[in-house]
Design a protein around this motif. Structure first.
Motif, PDB file in Angstrom:
ATOM      1  N   ILE A 186       0.822  -1.211   0.000  1.00 26.10           N
ATOM      2  CA  ILE A 186       0.000   0.000   0.000  1.00 26.10           C
ATOM      3  C   ILE A 186       0.858   1.263   0.000  1.00 26.10           C
ATOM      4  O   ILE A 186       0.373   2.346  -0.324  1.00 26.10           O
ATOM      5  CB  ILE A 186      -0.968   0.003   1.202  1.00 26.10           C
ATOM      6  N   THR A 209      -7.784   0.296   1.908  1.00 29.45           N
ATOM      7  CA  THR A 209      -6.593  -0.330   1.321  1.00 29.45           C
ATOM      8  C   THR A 209      -6.687  -1.853   1.210  1.00 29.45           C
ATOM      9  O   THR A 209      -6.035  -2.440   0.347  1.00 29.45           O
ATOM     10  CB  THR A 209      -5.352   0.031   2.157  1.00 29.45           C
ATOM     11  N   THR A 234      -3.516   3.818  -3.746  1.00 33.92           N
ATOM     12  CA  THR A 234      -4.710   3.167  -3.236  1.00 33.92           C
ATOM     13  C   THR A 234      -5.800   4.197  -2.992  1.00 33.92           C
ATOM     14  O   THR A 234      -5.560   5.397  -3.006  1.00 33.92           O
ATOM     15  CB  THR A 234      -4.414   2.439  -1.908  1.00 33.92           C
TER      16      THR A 234
END
Length: 380
Positions: free
Chosen positions: A197, A206, A202
């Motif tokens: 992430i 997430t 993102t």
């Protein structure tokens, strides 16, 4: 007359006419080959479409209700993870990141990859390493590469090989193997959830999925109810695989096309074998009439025709399956990512259709033979 002797006569009548016998075999073999080939491709597609689910191996997957395939990820909120962990009977629940990215290789070329981010604490769902140490995934910029049919697209990386991912440096710290390769022809990288992430853009949420392991099987119902109250969906591993399969069967053109090709293969085989077998019966009608005049009963003549039809069908079935297996084996030697899988279901479907072809062909011949009269044969 003794029935075994009649079957021997039926066998000699069949194989001595090499032209007709070869045409019968060719029609059934071609039909079986196409039917097994088409259904095997479909089975391979369905198997590979759920490869990530099989490789990760979680008992329960929690996701957005709109998700149809494992690659069609819709992020879920963090509070869903906490809610699942609080359900009685849950041993543990962890987040999973699944997304796509472009990596820049040593040669300067770009390659699309699938990135799987594993829970930092447990690394649940990690693959089996061929080289490297799993603890090195915590090292700076550490990634594990799956050694499958797509491995060469990353220019055969080794331990320590560097690449760029979204302007971030990545280092290969392990090379792994998985049970099943993916469907979409892209290499797979594993890393930690936090790194995934961090490196990849993102949305507000997430986690792609929440993976759950259970203390007892009865907890599945409680998890489904708790997740449903929050507006999300919980599926067991097999239910998720079935959901993916149903999507490709009924919501894409793949299932329809395979069904049409299989039906056409059946019709072609039936047309060739039915017409050829009918011609064979007409040409040997005098011999069947002579046997009837010598005392052969109607049911014995029916048995002879059934024997000829089933013998031809089973022989053609064996040759067709053998040729298809050989072709698929050669194709996979040259194309390792070739998605095709022969299953008992494929073989059973082809076998049933071959028996149906044999039954229809026999019916055509039986009607003609039972109507003959020895007087008409000898008078001609």
């Amino acid at each position: 007359m003794k029935f075994p002797g009649l079957l021997l006569i039926a066998y000699k009548l069949l194989v001595n006419d090499r032209g007709k016998f070869s045409a019968l075999l060719l029609g059934i073999t071609f039909a079986v080959f196409l039917m097994v080939q088409m259904t095997s491709i479909f089975s391979g597609i369905l198997s590979r479409s759920s490869a990530t689910v099989s490789n990760i191996g979680a008992s329960v997957w929690v996701m957005d209700p709109a998700v149809n395939t494992v690659a069609n990820t819709i992020p879920v909120p963090d509070y869903l993870l906490d809610a699942v962990r609080s359900v009685p009977g849950v041993r543990y629940a962890v987040p999973l990141y699944l997304g796509g990215a472009l990596v820049k290789l040593r040669s300067g070329a770009f390659q699309a990859v699938s990135v799987i981010g594993l829970d930092d604490t447990s690394l649940f769902g990690r693959p089996v390493l061929e080289r490297g140490n799993i603890q090195d995934i915590y090292a700076e910029n550490g990634f594990i590469v799956v050694n499958d049919a797509e491995f060469k697209k990353l220019e055969n990386p080794m331990l320590g090989t560097e690449f760029e991912l979204n302007d971030h440096r990545g280092v290969v710290v392990g090379i792994a193997r998985v049970a099943a390769g993916g469907l979409f022809g892209v290499p797979t990288l594993y890393t930690t959830y936090s790194r995934a992430i961090q490196y990849l853009p993102t949305t507000r949420f997430t986690a792609s999925y929440v993976l759950v392991e259970l203390k007892d099987a009865q907890a599945v119902v409680r998890i489904k109810q708790a997740v449903a109250q929050l507006g999300y969906l919980a599926l067991t591993k097999q239910e998720f695989i079935d959901r993916i399969s149903n999507f490709y069967k009924y919501q894409t053109g793949i299932g329809t096309n395979i069904l049409l090709m299989t039906a056409i293969s059946f019709i072609v085989g039936l047309s060739i074998s039915g017409q050829t077998f009918y011609t064979f019966i007409l040409e040997n009608l005098d011999k069947f009439g002579a046997l009837k005049a010598m005392g052969a009963k109607g049911r014995e003549l029916v048995g002879m025709i059934l024997f000829q039809s089933i013998f031809t069908a089973l022989t053609g079935y064996g040759i067709g399956v053998g040729l298809c297996t050989l072709l698929l084996a050669l194709a996979k030697l040259r194309l390792p990512d070739y998605a095709s899988l022969i299953t008992f279901g494929n073989l059973g479907l082809a076998f049933g259709m071959v028996l149906l072809i044999a039954a229809i062909s026999s019916y055509i011949g039986i009607r003609k033979v039972l109507r003959i009269e020895p007087f008409d044969i000898f008078r001609g």
